[in-house]
Design an enzyme around this catalytic site. Structure first.
Site, PDB file in Angstrom:
ATOM      1  N   HIS A 298       2.006   2.113  -3.535  1.00 23.45           N
ATOM      2  CA  HIS A 298       1.007   2.845  -4.322  1.00 23.45           C
ATOM      3  C   HIS A 298       1.057   4.343  -3.986  1.00 23.45           C
ATOM      4  O   HIS A 298       1.123   5.191  -4.880  1.00 23.45           O
ATOM      5  CB  HIS A 298      -0.408   2.337  -4.028  1.00 23.45           C
ATOM      6  CG  HIS A 298      -0.731   0.989  -4.584  1.00 23.45           C
ATOM      7  ND1 HIS A 298      -0.636   0.670  -5.914  1.00 23.45           N
ATOM      8  CD2 HIS A 298      -1.205  -0.129  -3.967  1.00 23.45           C
ATOM      9  CE1 HIS A 298      -1.018  -0.581  -6.099  1.00 23.45           C
ATOM     10  NE2 HIS A 298      -1.364  -1.092  -4.929  1.00 23.45           N
TER      11      HIS A 298
ATOM     12  N   GLU B 262       0.822  -1.218   0.000  1.00 20.90           N
ATOM     13  CA  GLU B 262       0.000   0.000   0.000  1.00 20.90           C
ATOM     14  C   GLU B 262       0.855   1.266   0.000  1.00 20.90           C
ATOM     15  O   GLU B 262       0.536   2.246  -0.680  1.00 20.90           O
ATOM     16  CB  GLU B 262      -0.968   0.000   1.182  1.00 20.90           C
ATOM     17  CG  GLU B 262      -2.053  -1.047   1.070  1.00 20.90           C
ATOM     18  CD  GLU B 262      -2.886  -0.941  -0.190  1.00 20.90           C
ATOM     19  OE1 GLU B 262      -3.194   0.186  -0.636  1.00 20.90           O
ATOM     20  OE2 GLU B 262      -3.240  -1.992  -0.742  1.00 20.90           O
TER      21      GLU B 262
END
Length: 121
Positions: free
Chosen positions: A28, A25
């Site tokens: 990203h 995550e």
């Protein structure tokens, strides 16, 4: 190979999985930030603190149920990092790079953990 207790399985699988979803995550959000979208950074989501990335259902409930049911597979997800594509100079291209960042981080981690496993043997 020895059979592990539930507590051992939680530590054996849980810690690496939490680390992996956190890095995924953050990748990203980091790429989005580099391409001009500060949304994830401004919301404090560019951190390796797994608490910021835990989704109660996807990170805790579903994997716990699968472990308790002795499932042959483990499945789950993290809270998605917020992205604002309008902040990219080229939104479609920017989103492509942001989308690729997570799987690329997974491949990099696979290479690193494989090297660690080989070195430990």
């Amino acid at each position: 190979m020895p059979e592990f207790t539930l507590i051992q399985k939680i530590f054996l699988y849980g810690v690496p999985i939490l680390f992996a979803i956190t890095v995924h995550e953050v990748a990203h959000g980091w790429v989005a930030n580099k391409l001009g979208d500060p949304t994830a950074r401004m919301l404090g989501r560019l951190t390796l603190n797994p608490i910021k990335h835990i989704d109660p259902v996807g990170t805790l409930l579903i994997p716990a149920v699968l472990i308790l049911l002795h499932s042959p597979f483990l499945f789950g997800w993290a809270k998605p990092v917020p992205i604002t594509p309008q902040n990219f100079a080229k939104p479609r291209t920017g989103m492509s790079w942001v989308a690729a960042a997570g799987p690329v981080s997974n491949l990099i981690m696979a290479v690193i953990w494989t090297a660690v496993a080989w070195a430990a043997v």
